[in-house]
Design a protein around this motif. Structure first.
Motif, PDB file in Angstrom:
ATOM      1  N   GLY A 139       0.819  -1.216   0.000  1.00 32.57           N
ATOM      2  CA  GLY A 139       0.000   0.000   0.000  1.00 32.57           C
ATOM      3  C   GLY A 139       0.847   1.258   0.000  1.00 32.57           C
ATOM      4  O   GLY A 139       0.566   2.213  -0.729  1.00 32.57           O
ATOM      5  N   LEU A 140       1.927   1.268   0.791  1.00 31.84           N
ATOM      6  CA  LEU A 140       2.783   2.453   0.843  1.00 31.84           C
ATOM      7  C   LEU A 140       3.594   2.619  -0.451  1.00 31.84           C
ATOM      8  O   LEU A 140       3.866   3.750  -0.870  1.00 31.84           O
ATOM      9  CB  LEU A 140       3.691   2.409   2.069  1.00 31.84           C
ATOM     10  CG  LEU A 140       2.947   2.649   3.392  1.00 31.84           C
ATOM     11  CD1 LEU A 140       3.840   2.385   4.583  1.00 31.84           C
ATOM     12  CD2 LEU A 140       2.378   4.060   3.450  1.00 31.84           C
ATOM     13  N   ILE A 141       3.948   1.522  -1.084  1.00 32.41           N
ATOM     14  CA  ILE A 141       4.606   1.620  -2.393  1.00 32.41           C
ATOM     15  C   ILE A 141       3.626   2.233  -3.404  1.00 32.41           C
ATOM     16  O   ILE A 141       4.001   3.097  -4.206  1.00 32.41           O
ATOM     17  CB  ILE A 141       5.119   0.241  -2.857  1.00 32.41           C
ATOM     18  CG1 ILE A 141       6.296  -0.203  -1.980  1.00 32.41           C
ATOM     19  CG2 ILE A 141       5.529   0.271  -4.330  1.00 32.41           C
ATOM     20  CD1 ILE A 141       6.755  -1.637  -2.191  1.00 32.41           C
ATOM     21  N   SER A 142       2.364   1.836  -3.330  1.00 32.94           N
ATOM     22  CA  SER A 142       1.339   2.409  -4.212  1.00 32.94           C
ATOM     23  C   SER A 142       1.102   3.881  -3.916  1.00 32.94           C
ATOM     24  O   SER A 142       0.857   4.672  -4.823  1.00 32.94           O
ATOM     25  CB  SER A 142       0.023   1.644  -4.070  1.00 32.94           C
ATOM     26  OG  SER A 142       0.159   0.340  -4.555  1.00 32.94           O
ATOM     27  N   VAL A 143       1.170   4.252  -2.635  1.00 33.47           N
ATOM     28  CA  VAL A 143       1.023   5.663  -2.254  1.00 33.47           C
ATOM     29  C   VAL A 143       2.122   6.487  -2.913  1.00 33.47           C
ATOM     30  O   VAL A 143       1.868   7.559  -3.470  1.00 33.47           O
ATOM     31  CB  VAL A 143       1.054   5.826  -0.708  1.00 33.47           C
ATOM     32  CG1 VAL A 143       1.237   7.278  -0.315  1.00 33.47           C
ATOM     33  CG2 VAL A 143      -0.214   5.275  -0.086  1.00 33.47           C
ATOM     34  N   SER A 144       3.354   5.988  -2.862  1.00 29.73           N
ATOM     35  CA  SER A 144       4.473   6.696  -3.486  1.00 29.73           C
ATOM     36  C   SER A 144       4.234   6.883  -4.981  1.00 29.73           C
ATOM     37  O   SER A 144       4.409   7.977  -5.523  1.00 29.73           O
ATOM     38  CB  SER A 144       5.774   5.924  -3.252  1.00 29.73           C
ATOM     39  OG  SER A 144       6.814   6.462  -4.023  1.00 29.73           O
ATOM     40  N   ARG A 145       3.828   5.818  -5.648  1.00 33.86           N
ATOM     41  CA  ARG A 145       3.591   5.867  -7.090  1.00 33.86           C
ATOM     42  C   ARG A 145       2.470   6.847  -7.435  1.00 33.86           C
ATOM     43  O   ARG A 145       2.610   7.674  -8.335  1.00 33.86           O
ATOM     44  CB  ARG A 145       3.257   4.460  -7.595  1.00 33.86           C
ATOM     45  CG  ARG A 145       3.015   4.389  -9.084  1.00 33.86           C
ATOM     46  CD  ARG A 145       2.727   2.984  -9.584  1.00 33.86           C
ATOM     47  NE  ARG A 145       1.627   2.353  -8.898  1.00 33.86           N
ATOM     48  CZ  ARG A 145       1.727   1.235  -8.177  1.00 33.86           C
ATOM     49  NH1 ARG A 145       2.874   0.629  -8.043  1.00 33.86           N
ATOM     50  NH2 ARG A 145       0.667   0.723  -7.593  1.00 33.86           N
ATOM     51  N   SER A 146       1.372   6.788  -6.698  1.00 28.87           N
ATOM     52  CA  SER A 146       0.234   7.658  -6.984  1.00 28.87           C
ATOM     53  C   SER A 146       0.539   9.118  -6.682  1.00 28.87           C
ATOM     54  O   SER A 146       0.110  10.013  -7.413  1.00 28.87           O
ATOM     55  CB  SER A 146      -0.993   7.217  -6.181  1.00 28.87           C
ATOM     56  OG  SER A 146      -1.409   5.942  -6.598  1.00 28.87           O
ATOM     57  N   GLY A 168       1.917  14.644  -8.932  1.00 30.12           N
ATOM     58  CA  GLY A 168       2.752  15.839  -8.938  1.00 30.12           C
ATOM     59  C   GLY A 168       3.709  15.983  -7.772  1.00 30.12           C
ATOM     60  O   GLY A 168       4.401  16.994  -7.673  1.00 30.12           O
ATOM     61  N   PHE A 169       3.772  15.011  -6.868  1.00 28.01           N
ATOM     62  CA  PHE A 169       4.727  15.095  -5.761  1.00 28.01           C
ATOM     63  C   PHE A 169       6.140  15.033  -6.327  1.00 28.01           C
ATOM     64  O   PHE A 169       6.466  14.151  -7.117  1.00 28.01           O
ATOM     65  CB  PHE A 169       4.485  13.966  -4.757  1.00 28.01           C
ATOM     66  CG  PHE A 169       5.476  13.930  -3.620  1.00 28.01           C
ATOM     67  CD1 PHE A 169       5.512  14.952  -2.694  1.00 28.01           C
ATOM     68  CD2 PHE A 169       6.369  12.892  -3.497  1.00 28.01           C
ATOM     69  CE1 PHE A 169       6.422  14.932  -1.642  1.00 28.01           C
ATOM     70  CE2 PHE A 169       7.289  12.854  -2.464  1.00 28.01           C
ATOM     71  CZ  PHE A 169       7.311  13.878  -1.530  1.00 28.01           C
ATOM     72  N   LYS A 170       7.006  15.973  -5.929  1.00 23.29           N
ATOM     73  CA  LYS A 170       8.349  16.086  -6.509  1.00 23.29           C
ATOM     74  C   LYS A 170       9.443  15.486  -5.636  1.00 23.29           C
ATOM     75  O   LYS A 170      10.606  15.551  -5.990  1.00 23.29           O
ATOM     76  CB  LYS A 170       8.676  17.565  -6.770  1.00 23.29           C
ATOM     77  CG  LYS A 170       7.718  18.239  -7.722  1.00 23.29           C
ATOM     78  CD  LYS A 170       7.833  17.706  -9.117  1.00 23.29           C
ATOM     79  CE  LYS A 170       6.931  18.460 -10.064  1.00 23.29           C
ATOM     80  NZ  LYS A 170       6.478  17.669 -11.161  1.00 23.29           N
ATOM     81  N   GLY A 171       9.091  14.918  -4.500  1.00 23.55           N
ATOM     82  CA  GLY A 171      10.095  14.361  -3.599  1.00 23.55           C
ATOM     83  C   GLY A 171      10.549  12.981  -4.005  1.00 23.55           C
ATOM     84  O   GLY A 171      10.289  12.515  -5.128  1.00 23.55           O
ATOM     85  N   PRO A 172      11.227  12.278  -3.088  1.00 23.93           N
ATOM     86  CA  PRO A 172      11.704  10.930  -3.382  1.00 23.93           C
ATOM     87  C   PRO A 172      10.541   9.976  -3.645  1.00 23.93           C
ATOM     88  O   PRO A 172       9.431  10.194  -3.168  1.00 23.93           O
ATOM     89  CB  PRO A 172      12.467  10.531  -2.122  1.00 23.93           C
ATOM     90  CG  PRO A 172      12.007  11.456  -1.060  1.00 23.93           C
ATOM     91  CD  PRO A 172      11.547  12.705  -1.734  1.00 23.93           C
ATOM     92  N   THR A 173      10.818   8.934  -4.407  1.00 26.00           N
ATOM     93  CA  THR A 173       9.778   7.967  -4.753  1.00 26.00           C
ATOM     94  C   THR A 173      10.358   6.557  -4.713  1.00 26.00           C
ATOM     95  O   THR A 173      11.568   6.382  -4.815  1.00 26.00           O
ATOM     96  CB  THR A 173       9.185   8.274  -6.145  1.00 26.00           C
ATOM     97  OG1 THR A 173       8.093   7.401  -6.390  1.00 26.00           O
ATOM     98  CG2 THR A 173      10.212   8.130  -7.232  1.00 26.00           C
TER      99      THR A 173
END
Length: 169
Positions: free
Chosen positions: A110-117, A122-127
């Protein structure tokens, strides 16, 4: 039955993914890394910080040690994911997965999916994890258009079914 489910869960658990998620959450939030992922995130405060960073919101986390307040923090994070990052329900974990420790694998995925989404929004931080695919922009087969590309189904018989002359025999 519970032993079977725990064995299946343990077989799916990837320690490298867990370490990657812990590192990502820590990097985005600035919160010091916790040992076990579920224990670190259980009170929901780090998740609220994460949600605020990803969405630009300023939702206040409940600092209470009361279980229902901690579950409320987790629910608020999941709500931010659904509403502000436009995540699908099946990409998220549940409050029980995290708070009750039902599925560490679901929390990690779920948290990996949060990063991707968040990155797609438009989130510009680490992914972390794979990038989300965009819409298909390749050639499209148009029905009824004689100049359209040939479908793959017909490519094997191209030219075979055409007659050059009518046989009169």
């Amino acid at each position: 039955l519970d032993a079977e489910l725990k064995a299946k869960e343990a077989a799916k658990l990837n320690p490298a993914d867990e370490a990657m998620v812990i590192g990502w959450v820590s990097e985005v939030t600035g919160a010091p890394k916790g040992g076990d992922l579920l224990e670190w995130l259980k009170d929901g405060q780090v998740l609220i910080q994460l949600g605020n960073k990803l969405t630009g919101k300023s939702v206040k986390a409940n600092a209470s040690t009361m279980p229902f307040k901690q579950m409320e923090n987790i629910a608020n994070f999941l709500k931010m994911c659904r509403e502000d990052i436009s995540m699908r329900e099946n990409d998220l974990f549940t409050t029980a997965d995290l708070f009750d420790g039902k599925s560490k694998v679901n929390v990690i995925n779920g948290l990996i999916s949060v990063s991707r989404s968040a990155t797609a929004k438009g989130f510009k931080g680490p992914t972390i994890g794979a990038k989300q695919a965009g819409a298909y922009t390749g050639a499209k087969h148009e029905l009824g258009n004689p100049n359209a590309a040939m479908s793959k189904m017909n490519a094997g018989s191209a030219g075979i079914m055409e007659r050059s002359e009518v046989s009169k025999s």
